[in-house]
Design an enzyme around this catalytic site. Sequence first.
Site, PDB file in Angstrom:
ATOM      1  N   LEU A  35       0.860  -1.268  -0.002  1.00 48.14           N
ATOM      2  CA  LEU A  35       0.003  -0.003   0.048  1.00 48.14           C
ATOM      3  C   LEU A  35       0.926   1.051   0.053  1.00 48.14           C
ATOM      4  O   LEU A  35       0.422   2.540   0.617  1.00 48.14           O
ATOM      5  CB  LEU A  35      -1.002   0.052   1.321  1.00 48.14           C
ATOM      6  CG  LEU A  35      -2.043  -1.222   1.491  1.00 48.14           C
ATOM      7  CD1 LEU A  35      -2.737  -1.200   2.355  1.00 48.14           C
ATOM      8  CD2 LEU A  35      -2.678  -1.382  -0.026  1.00 48.14           C
ATOM      9  N   SER A 127       8.637  -2.869 -19.463  1.00 47.09           N
ATOM     10  CA  SER A 127       8.525  -1.498 -19.946  1.00 47.09           C
ATOM     11  C   SER A 127       9.194  -1.226 -21.345  1.00 47.09           C
ATOM     12  O   SER A 127      10.290  -1.773 -21.605  1.00 47.09           O
ATOM     13  CB  SER A 127       8.889  -0.263 -19.070  1.00 47.09           C
ATOM     14  OG  SER A 127       9.009   0.906 -19.711  1.00 47.09           O
ATOM     15  N   TYR A 152      15.306   3.794 -12.244  1.00 46.93           N
ATOM     16  CA  TYR A 152      13.983   2.830 -12.542  1.00 46.93           C
ATOM     17  C   TYR A 152      14.273   2.387 -14.038  1.00 46.93           C
ATOM     18  O   TYR A 152      13.989   1.055 -13.909  1.00 46.93           O
ATOM     19  CB  TYR A 152      12.827   3.915 -12.795  1.00 46.93           C
ATOM     20  CG  TYR A 152      11.725   3.465 -13.490  1.00 46.93           C
ATOM     21  CD1 TYR A 152      10.676   2.455 -12.681  1.00 46.93           C
ATOM     22  CD2 TYR A 152      11.328   3.518 -14.836  1.00 46.93           C
ATOM     23  CE1 TYR A 152       9.812   1.790 -13.304  1.00 46.93           C
ATOM     24  CE2 TYR A 152      10.694   2.974 -15.523  1.00 46.93           C
ATOM     25  CZ  TYR A 152       9.752   2.134 -14.700  1.00 46.93           C
ATOM     26  OH  TYR A 152       8.452   1.551 -15.508  1.00 46.93           O
ATOM     27  N   LYS A 156      14.187  -2.147 -14.757  1.00 44.27           N
ATOM     28  CA  LYS A 156      13.686  -2.907 -15.548  1.00 44.27           C
ATOM     29  C   LYS A 156      14.316  -3.926 -16.611  1.00 44.27           C
ATOM     30  O   LYS A 156      14.529  -5.174 -16.685  1.00 44.27           O
ATOM     31  CB  LYS A 156      12.675  -2.372 -16.606  1.00 44.27           C
ATOM     32  CG  LYS A 156      11.478  -1.608 -15.649  1.00 44.27           C
ATOM     33  CD  LYS A 156      10.658  -2.638 -15.075  1.00 44.27           C
ATOM     34  CE  LYS A 156       9.351  -1.694 -14.315  1.00 44.27           C
ATOM     35  NZ  LYS A 156       8.755  -2.811 -13.643  1.00 44.27           N
ATOM     36  N   ASN A 182       2.360   2.913 -23.057  1.00 42.09           N
ATOM     37  CA  ASN A 182       1.959   3.803 -21.993  1.00 42.09           C
ATOM     38  C   ASN A 182       0.410   3.471 -21.634  1.00 42.09           C
ATOM     39  O   ASN A 182      -0.292   4.003 -22.294  1.00 42.09           O
ATOM     40  CB  ASN A 182       2.230   5.441 -22.554  1.00 42.09           C
ATOM     41  CG  ASN A 182       3.458   5.754 -22.590  1.00 42.09           C
ATOM     42  OD1 ASN A 182       4.574   5.215 -23.113  1.00 42.09           O
ATOM     43  ND2 ASN A 182       3.864   6.917 -21.863  1.00 42.09           N
ATOM     44  N   LEU A 203       1.719  11.995 -17.860  1.00 42.12           N
ATOM     45  CA  LEU A 203       0.705  12.946 -18.763  1.00 42.12           C
ATOM     46  C   LEU A 203      -0.591  13.024 -18.305  1.00 42.12           C
ATOM     47  O   LEU A 203      -1.296  13.930 -17.985  1.00 42.12           O
ATOM     48  CB  LEU A 203       1.187  12.796 -20.148  1.00 42.12           C
ATOM     49  CG  LEU A 203       0.042  13.419 -21.037  1.00 42.12           C
ATOM     50  CD1 LEU A 203       0.445  15.082 -20.704  1.00 42.12           C
ATOM     51  CD2 LEU A 203       0.550  12.808 -22.722  1.00 42.12           C
ATOM     52  N   VAL A 220       3.527  21.277 -21.276  1.00 39.88           N
ATOM     53  CA  VAL A 220       3.850  20.072 -22.490  1.00 39.88           C
ATOM     54  C   VAL A 220       5.283  20.361 -22.731  1.00 39.88           C
ATOM     55  O   VAL A 220       5.889  21.358 -23.040  1.00 39.88           O
ATOM     56  CB  VAL A 220       3.082  20.557 -23.799  1.00 39.88           C
ATOM     57  CG1 VAL A 220       3.744  19.850 -24.923  1.00 39.88           C
ATOM     58  CG2 VAL A 220       1.515  20.551 -23.496  1.00 39.88           C
ATOM     59  N   PHE A 221       5.912  19.031 -22.264  1.00 35.07           N
ATOM     60  CA  PHE A 221       7.356  19.297 -22.266  1.00 35.07           C
ATOM     61  C   PHE A 221       8.046  19.261 -23.792  1.00 35.07           C
ATOM     62  O   PHE A 221       8.332  18.211 -24.253  1.00 35.07           O
ATOM     63  CB  PHE A 221       8.126  18.240 -21.494  1.00 35.07           C
ATOM     64  CG  PHE A 221       7.577  17.982 -20.125  1.00 35.07           C
ATOM     65  CD1 PHE A 221       7.515  19.151 -19.252  1.00 35.07           C
ATOM     66  CD2 PHE A 221       7.187  17.026 -19.237  1.00 35.07           C
ATOM     67  CE1 PHE A 221       6.944  19.239 -17.893  1.00 35.07           C
ATOM     68  CE2 PHE A 221       6.783  16.915 -18.151  1.00 35.07           C
ATOM     69  CZ  PHE A 221       6.806  18.232 -17.306  1.00 35.07           C
ATOM     70  N   ARG A 298      11.671  17.777 -21.136  1.00 34.53           N
ATOM     71  CA  ARG A 298      11.962  17.109 -19.765  1.00 34.53           C
ATOM     72  C   ARG A 298      13.162  16.319 -19.961  1.00 34.53           C
ATOM     73  O   ARG A 298      13.402  15.428 -20.784  1.00 34.53           O
ATOM     74  CB  ARG A 298      10.800  16.177 -19.355  1.00 34.53           C
ATOM     75  CG  ARG A 298      10.798  15.507 -18.010  1.00 34.53           C
ATOM     76  CD  ARG A 298       9.593  15.057 -17.674  1.00 34.53           C
ATOM     77  NE  ARG A 298       9.304  13.782 -18.539  1.00 34.53           N
ATOM     78  CZ  ARG A 298       7.999  13.082 -18.225  1.00 34.53           C
ATOM     79  NH1 ARG A 298       7.307  13.263 -17.115  1.00 34.53           N
ATOM     80  NH2 ARG A 298       7.845  11.923 -18.777  1.00 34.53           N
TER      81      ARG A 298
HETATM   82  C1  UD1 Z   1       7.960   7.006 -18.223  1.00 34.20           C
HETATM   83  C2  UD1 Z   1       8.911   6.109 -18.293  1.00 34.20           C
HETATM   84  C3  UD1 Z   1       8.340   4.749 -18.619  1.00 34.20           C
HETATM   85  C4  UD1 Z   1       7.522   4.476 -17.214  1.00 34.20           C
HETATM   86  C5  UD1 Z   1       6.550   5.546 -17.115  1.00 34.20           C
HETATM   87  C6  UD1 Z   1       5.838   5.102 -15.720  1.00 34.20           C
HETATM   88  C7  UD1 Z   1      10.757   6.687 -19.375  1.00 34.20           C
HETATM   89  C8  UD1 Z   1      11.591   6.991 -20.830  1.00 34.20           C
HETATM   90  N1  UD1 Z   1       9.634   6.477 -19.364  1.00 34.20           N
HETATM   91  O1  UD1 Z   1       6.968   7.124 -19.377  1.00 34.20           O
HETATM   92  O2  UD1 Z   1       9.492   3.906 -18.650  1.00 34.20           O
HETATM   93  O3  UD1 Z   1       7.259   3.191 -17.492  1.00 34.20           O
HETATM   94  O4  UD1 Z   1       6.954   6.906 -17.143  1.00 34.20           O
HETATM   95  O5  UD1 Z   1       5.829   6.115 -14.829  1.00 34.20           O
HETATM   96  O6  UD1 Z   1      11.429   6.514 -18.575  1.00 34.20           O
HETATM   97  N2  UD1 Z   1       4.729  14.939 -20.738  1.00 34.20           N
HETATM   98  C9  UD1 Z   1       3.952  16.360 -20.839  1.00 34.20           C
HETATM   99  N3  UD1 Z   1       3.568  17.019 -19.672  1.00 34.20           N
HETATM  100  C10 UD1 Z   1       3.669  16.218 -18.418  1.00 34.20           C
HETATM  101  C11 UD1 Z   1       3.819  14.968 -18.154  1.00 34.20           C
HETATM  102  C12 UD1 Z   1       4.317  14.322 -19.426  1.00 34.20           C
HETATM  103  O7  UD1 Z   1       4.080  16.955 -21.790  1.00 34.20           O
HETATM  104  O8  UD1 Z   1       2.954  17.022 -17.425  1.00 34.20           O
HETATM  105  C13 UD1 Z   1       4.900  14.527 -21.848  1.00 34.20           C
HETATM  106  C14 UD1 Z   1       5.994  13.779 -21.755  1.00 34.20           C
HETATM  107  O9  UD1 Z   1       7.143  14.418 -22.093  1.00 34.20           O
HETATM  108  C15 UD1 Z   1       6.201  12.263 -22.700  1.00 34.20           C
HETATM  109  C16 UD1 Z   1       4.736  11.978 -22.471  1.00 34.20           C
HETATM  110  O10 UD1 Z   1       3.903  13.097 -21.982  1.00 34.20           O
HETATM  111  O11 UD1 Z   1       6.344  12.858 -23.877  1.00 34.20           O
HETATM  112  C17 UD1 Z   1       4.393  10.963 -21.465  1.00 34.20           C
HETATM  113  O12 UD1 Z   1       4.933  11.082 -20.358  1.00 34.20           O
HETATM  114  P1  UD1 Z   1       4.626  10.158 -19.172  1.00 34.20           P
HETATM  115  O13 UD1 Z   1       3.232   9.798 -18.985  1.00 34.20           O
HETATM  116  O14 UD1 Z   1       5.475  10.699 -18.089  1.00 34.20           O
HETATM  117  O15 UD1 Z   1       5.421   8.539 -19.544  1.00 34.20           O
HETATM  118  P2  UD1 Z   1       6.794   8.297 -20.056  1.00 34.20           P
HETATM  119  O16 UD1 Z   1       7.616   9.578 -20.154  1.00 34.20           O
HETATM  120  O17 UD1 Z   1       6.426   7.834 -21.613  1.00 34.20           O
END
Ligand code: UD1
Length: 344
Positions: A35, A127, A152, A156, A182, A203, A220-221, A298
């Site tokens: 938990l 992953s 992390y 994996k 994802n 995201l 948006v990164f 990011r």
């Molecule tokens: C990351 C990890 C993945 C892990 C997952 C779980 C890497 C490369 N990827 O996935 O292995 O299983 O997290 O936590 O290590 N984004 C924004 N704004 C935000 C958040 C995200 O623009 O506030 C964008 C990011 O730049 C990315 C996309 O959204 O392009 C997805 O991001 P996120 O959901 O964090 O997943 P990953 O980075 O793909």
Amino acid sequence: MKKKILVTGGTGYIGSHTVVELQNAGYEVVIVDNLSNSNAEVLDGIEKITGIRPAFAELDCNDKEGLKALFTEHNDIKGIIHFAASKAVGESVQKPLLYYRNNIVTLLNLLELMPEHGIEGIVFSSSCTVYGQPDILPVTEDAPIKPALSPYGNTKQINEEIIRDTIYAGAPFKSIILRYFNPIGAHPSAEIGELPNGVPQNLVPFLTQTAMGIRKELSVFGDDYNTPDGSCIRDYINVVDLAKAHVIAIERMLENKTEEKLEIFNLGTGRGVSVLELINAFEKGTGVKVPYKIVGRREGDIEKVWANPEHANNVLGWTAKESVEDTIVTAWNWQLKLRERGIQ
Ligand code: UD1
């Protein structure tokens, strides 16, 4: 009733959806979870959907004696689905030892205990992070493993190697490694979903919390990537679709549908969607606007990655069914339910 399955991390996001699908398919489930990133109310959600309350032990998989006692109590467990792990990329850079302990010692404990308790197979949550930025897209399972960008990601890779070495050394069990792209969305009932601890790093939970007004604006990164709209591309997979793949994998190992002792499958849709496209799909599907701004990249982000899911489609017999457009609406319905319950 089919065989008994241990689901570690079974109150977590992907774990809870998998427990639902296992129970719907007739499996008896035992959950262990410490938990640390979920709560026991998830069991109520699972029970509401399936009518069955799974057995639950609050236990850390680092606790080998505790696991031993559990396997002795439930001496008919035949398979394990191992989700329990820490998963925040940024935190893993700050606290590497925590990640190495949580994500590696736990697997060692399970693998060591499996033979003496007659457990026939383990499904492991891996992953697409193991591919880093692939040279060829869509990415297949035999794409090279790239140096990890975070502890992390490294855990994996190490976990996959530990499983491979153990199987090749003649362990008396099978394993299926599932490489998730994802996962997003929630169960259509909105009884279970993703419950991020604190400020979401991923995201979709950040997006839905922003749409709800909990966060001021979504960052948006980066919009200067080498992609059609400049934002990063991912393969967003519906969490229920993903959960169903675990049921198929368990069945495949335990019902001897494969001769292979170790198999690896990509679990994705095969479709790449950019961050801006996802925001757009959310706004279209829900009618709710998401305030966002473009900020810098990011650190450690991959520019673009999406799966070639043909191996899973053809060999595992699993295909992602739900569209990203429908899935993002389920994430919103879950966020609405959380608000109703006064959680966020
Ligand atoms: C990351 C990890 C993945 C892990 C997952 C779980 C890497 C490369 N990827 O996935 O292995 O299983 O997290 O936590 O290590 N984004 C924004 N704004 C935000 C958040 C995200 O623009 O506030 C964008 C990011 O730049 C990315 C996309 O959204 O392009 C997805 O991001 P996120 O959901 O964090 O997943 P990953 O980075 O793909």
